[in-house]
Design a protein around this motif. Sequence first.
Motif, PDB file in Angstrom:
ATOM      1  N   ALA A  60      24.015  15.080  10.846  1.00 32.10           N
ATOM      2  CA  ALA A  60      24.401  13.768  11.372  1.00 32.10           C
ATOM      3  C   ALA A  60      23.217  12.826  11.492  1.00 32.10           C
ATOM      4  CB  ALA A  60      25.071  13.942  12.742  1.00 32.10           C
ATOM      5  N   ALA A  61      22.049  13.217  10.974  1.00 33.65           N
ATOM      6  CA  ALA A  61      20.852  12.388  11.098  1.00 33.65           C
ATOM      7  C   ALA A  61      21.038  11.050  10.381  1.00 33.65           C
ATOM      8  CB  ALA A  61      19.640  13.116  10.522  1.00 33.65           C
ATOM      9  N   THR A  62      20.497  10.003  10.981  1.00 35.22           N
ATOM     10  CA  THR A  62      20.568   8.672  10.397  1.00 35.22           C
ATOM     11  C   THR A  62      19.630   8.539   9.208  1.00 35.22           C
ATOM     12  OG1 THR A  62      21.154   7.713  12.540  1.00 35.22           O
ATOM     13  CG2 THR A  62      20.287   6.202  10.879  1.00 35.22           C
ATOM     14  N   THR A  63      18.445   9.143   9.308  1.00 38.15           N
ATOM     15  CA  THR A  63      17.513   9.162   8.179  1.00 38.15           C
ATOM     16  C   THR A  63      16.971  10.577   8.001  1.00 38.15           C
ATOM     17  OG1 THR A  63      15.558   8.623   9.524  1.00 38.15           O
ATOM     18  CG2 THR A  63      16.782   6.775   8.577  1.00 38.15           C
ATOM     19  N   ARG A  64      16.546  10.858   6.790  1.00 42.23           N
ATOM     20  CA  ARG A  64      15.933  12.154   6.476  1.00 42.23           C
ATOM     21  C   ARG A  64      14.678  11.883   5.640  1.00 42.23           C
ATOM     22  NH1 ARG A  64      19.675  16.501   3.685  1.00 42.23           N
ATOM     23  NH2 ARG A  64      20.259  16.866   5.871  1.00 42.23           N
ATOM     24  N   TRP A  65      13.540  12.426   6.095  1.00 38.95           N
ATOM     25  CA  TRP A  65      12.255  12.176   5.459  1.00 38.95           C
ATOM     26  C   TRP A  65      11.604  13.494   5.043  1.00 38.95           C
ATOM     27  CZ3 TRP A  65      10.661   6.983   5.329  1.00 38.95           C
ATOM     28  CH2 TRP A  65      11.372   6.107   6.183  1.00 38.95           C
ATOM     29  N   ARG A  66      10.802  13.428   3.981  1.00 45.55           N
ATOM     30  CA  ARG A  66       9.954  14.549   3.593  1.00 45.55           C
ATOM     31  C   ARG A  66       8.542  14.015   3.374  1.00 45.55           C
ATOM     32  NH1 ARG A  66      12.014  18.394  -1.026  1.00 45.55           N
ATOM     33  NH2 ARG A  66      11.786  16.507  -2.303  1.00 45.55           N
ATOM     34  N   VAL A  67       7.563  14.698   3.967  1.00 45.06           N
ATOM     35  CA  VAL A  67       6.173  14.243   3.916  1.00 45.06           C
ATOM     36  C   VAL A  67       5.321  15.336   3.283  1.00 45.06           C
ATOM     37  CG1 VAL A  67       4.316  13.165   5.212  1.00 45.06           C
ATOM     38  CG2 VAL A  67       6.639  13.118   6.131  1.00 45.06           C
ATOM     39  N   SER A  68       4.645  14.994   2.199  1.00 43.81           N
ATOM     40  CA  SER A  68       3.800  15.956   1.490  1.00 43.81           C
ATOM     41  C   SER A  68       2.356  15.466   1.484  1.00 43.81           C
ATOM     42  CB  SER A  68       4.275  16.136   0.049  1.00 43.81           C
ATOM     43  OG  SER A  68       5.647  16.491   0.003  1.00 43.81           O
ATOM     44  N   VAL A  69       1.434  16.395   1.600  1.00 39.84           N
ATOM     45  CA  VAL A  69       0.006  16.062   1.568  1.00 39.84           C
ATOM     46  C   VAL A  69      -0.432  15.847   0.117  1.00 39.84           C
ATOM     47  CG1 VAL A  69      -2.319  16.896   2.074  1.00 39.84           C
ATOM     48  CG2 VAL A  69      -0.442  17.376   3.671  1.00 39.84           C
ATOM     49  N   ILE A  70      -1.172  14.767  -0.126  1.00 35.60           N
ATOM     50  CA  ILE A  70      -1.741  14.489  -1.439  1.00 35.60           C
ATOM     51  C   ILE A  70      -3.241  14.239  -1.252  1.00 35.60           C
ATOM     52  CG2 ILE A  70       0.410  13.616  -2.399  1.00 35.60           C
ATOM     53  CD1 ILE A  70      -0.584  10.801  -1.965  1.00 35.60           C
ATOM     54  N   PRO A  71      -4.020  14.187  -2.350  1.00 34.60           N
ATOM     55  CA  PRO A  71      -5.472  13.999  -2.203  1.00 34.60           C
ATOM     56  C   PRO A  71      -5.815  12.780  -1.354  1.00 34.60           C
ATOM     57  CG  PRO A  71      -4.943  14.622  -4.446  1.00 34.60           C
ATOM     58  CD  PRO A  71      -3.637  14.406  -3.750  1.00 34.60           C
ATOM     59  N   SER A  72      -6.835  12.931  -0.529  1.00 34.43           N
ATOM     60  CA  SER A  72      -7.225  11.865   0.391  1.00 34.43           C
ATOM     61  C   SER A  72      -7.792  10.664  -0.357  1.00 34.43           C
ATOM     62  CB  SER A  72      -8.262  12.388   1.389  1.00 34.43           C
ATOM     63  OG  SER A  72      -9.431  12.802   0.718  1.00 34.43           O
ATOM     64  N   ALA A  98      -6.687  10.541   5.104  1.00 33.28           N
ATOM     65  CA  ALA A  98      -5.642  11.418   4.563  1.00 33.28           C
ATOM     66  C   ALA A  98      -4.504  10.570   4.000  1.00 33.28           C
ATOM     67  CB  ALA A  98      -5.125  12.344   5.663  1.00 33.28           C
ATOM     68  N   ARG A  99      -3.865  11.102   2.951  1.00 30.33           N
ATOM     69  CA  ARG A  99      -2.748  10.394   2.336  1.00 30.33           C
ATOM     70  C   ARG A  99      -1.543  11.329   2.250  1.00 30.33           C
ATOM     71  NH1 ARG A  99      -3.667   7.633  -3.137  1.00 30.33           N
ATOM     72  NH2 ARG A  99      -4.361   9.708  -3.732  1.00 30.33           N
ATOM     73  N   TRP A 100      -0.376  10.700   2.295  1.00 28.13           N
ATOM     74  CA  TRP A 100       0.881  11.444   2.221  1.00 28.13           C
ATOM     75  C   TRP A 100       1.776  10.854   1.142  1.00 28.13           C
ATOM     76  CZ3 TRP A 100       1.736  10.437   8.104  1.00 28.13           C
ATOM     77  CH2 TRP A 100       0.887  11.267   8.858  1.00 28.13           C
ATOM     78  N   PHE A 101       2.593  11.728   0.572  1.00 33.23           N
ATOM     79  CA  PHE A 101       3.683  11.269  -0.287  1.00 33.23           C
ATOM     80  C   PHE A 101       4.937  11.300   0.578  1.00 33.23           C
ATOM     81  CE2 PHE A 101       6.968  11.513  -3.526  1.00 33.23           C
ATOM     82  CZ  PHE A 101       6.541  10.540  -4.416  1.00 33.23           C
ATOM     83  N   LEU A 102       5.453  10.138   0.886  1.00 28.77           N
ATOM     84  CA  LEU A 102       6.545   9.986   1.843  1.00 28.77           C
ATOM     85  C   LEU A 102       7.848   9.703   1.106  1.00 28.77           C
ATOM     86  CD1 LEU A 102       7.435   9.687   4.835  1.00 28.77           C
ATOM     87  CD2 LEU A 102       6.787   7.267   4.665  1.00 28.77           C
ATOM     88  N   PHE A 119       7.135   6.698  -1.313  1.00 32.82           N
ATOM     89  CA  PHE A 119       5.949   5.872  -1.136  1.00 32.82           C
ATOM     90  C   PHE A 119       4.707   6.757  -1.054  1.00 32.82           C
ATOM     91  CE2 PHE A 119       9.574   4.502   1.367  1.00 32.82           C
ATOM     92  CZ  PHE A 119       9.836   3.220   0.904  1.00 32.82           C
ATOM     93  N   GLU A 120       3.567   6.228  -1.490  1.00 34.51           N
ATOM     94  CA  GLU A 120       2.276   6.833  -1.194  1.00 34.51           C
ATOM     95  C   GLU A 120       1.681   6.057  -0.024  1.00 34.51           C
ATOM     96  OE1 GLU A 120      -0.502   7.334  -4.352  1.00 34.51           O
ATOM     97  OE2 GLU A 120       0.981   8.201  -5.723  1.00 34.51           O
TER      98      GLU A 120
END
Length: 252
Positions: A181-193, A204-208, A221-222
């Motif tokens: 029932a979540a309104t949004t669903r996100w996944r966050v991955s670590v990428i090279p800084s 630090a940078r993330w792939f969102l 998004f990066e």
Amino acid sequence: MNSAAASNAVLDSLREQIAHLESASQRKRGVLPFGLAQIDDRLPGGGLAYGALHECAGGGAGTVDGAAAAPFVAGIAARTKGKVVWCLTRPDLFFPALAQAGLHPNRVVFVESDKEEDVLANMEEGLSYGGLGAVIGEIVRLPMAASRRLQLAAEKTGTMALAVRRWRRQTEASDFGQPTAATTRWRVSVIPSEELPVPGVGRARWFLELMRVKAGECAEFEVGACDAEGRIDIFSRSADGQDQAGRSRYSR
């Protein structure tokens, strides 16, 4: 107009009515914007809705350690007002990392439980209490019935609910695709800084990935990791297209 076309017209009309009602409800509760048009424009109301459940998980090895998902959620909670309740079963949070993401530990009430069912119950209790900035829970499974209870409790008080999905094994992460029932669903991955002109470690940078959003479209998004105020930055090479199979080389 044949029967199929008439049915489609009725369904489209119902979808518009539901979207209108949800938008009106979100306007009443308010939203927490990221302050980045590329992301906020993808979210109904221009930000993360208060009084709603939002779901987040890490990509790759982050499905287990939550190394990016936890700071991402901490940055969101840091920008709310009031105390934050963090419910968990594994006491492995690194407090300096939370503070670096803008969430000082003196704002957080940590609630540790032995069983995951208790985490869900504690989240619901915190949401029902009201007056909190956010209620965060680290959980493995989020059944539809449980997520619905959290959503209803959040709607009642206007408190934001944030579910951090952390599995015991990376192979169990397929559960993240199950409906909730979540309104949004996100996944966050670590990428090279971020690269620096001199030797050293950059930001630090993330792939969102916005994997699901009610009345909206998926996107990716990066971004630069949360700063001391809980804010992220968009990198110019961000890909903001729709969700597609095989879209992320970072989250596999």
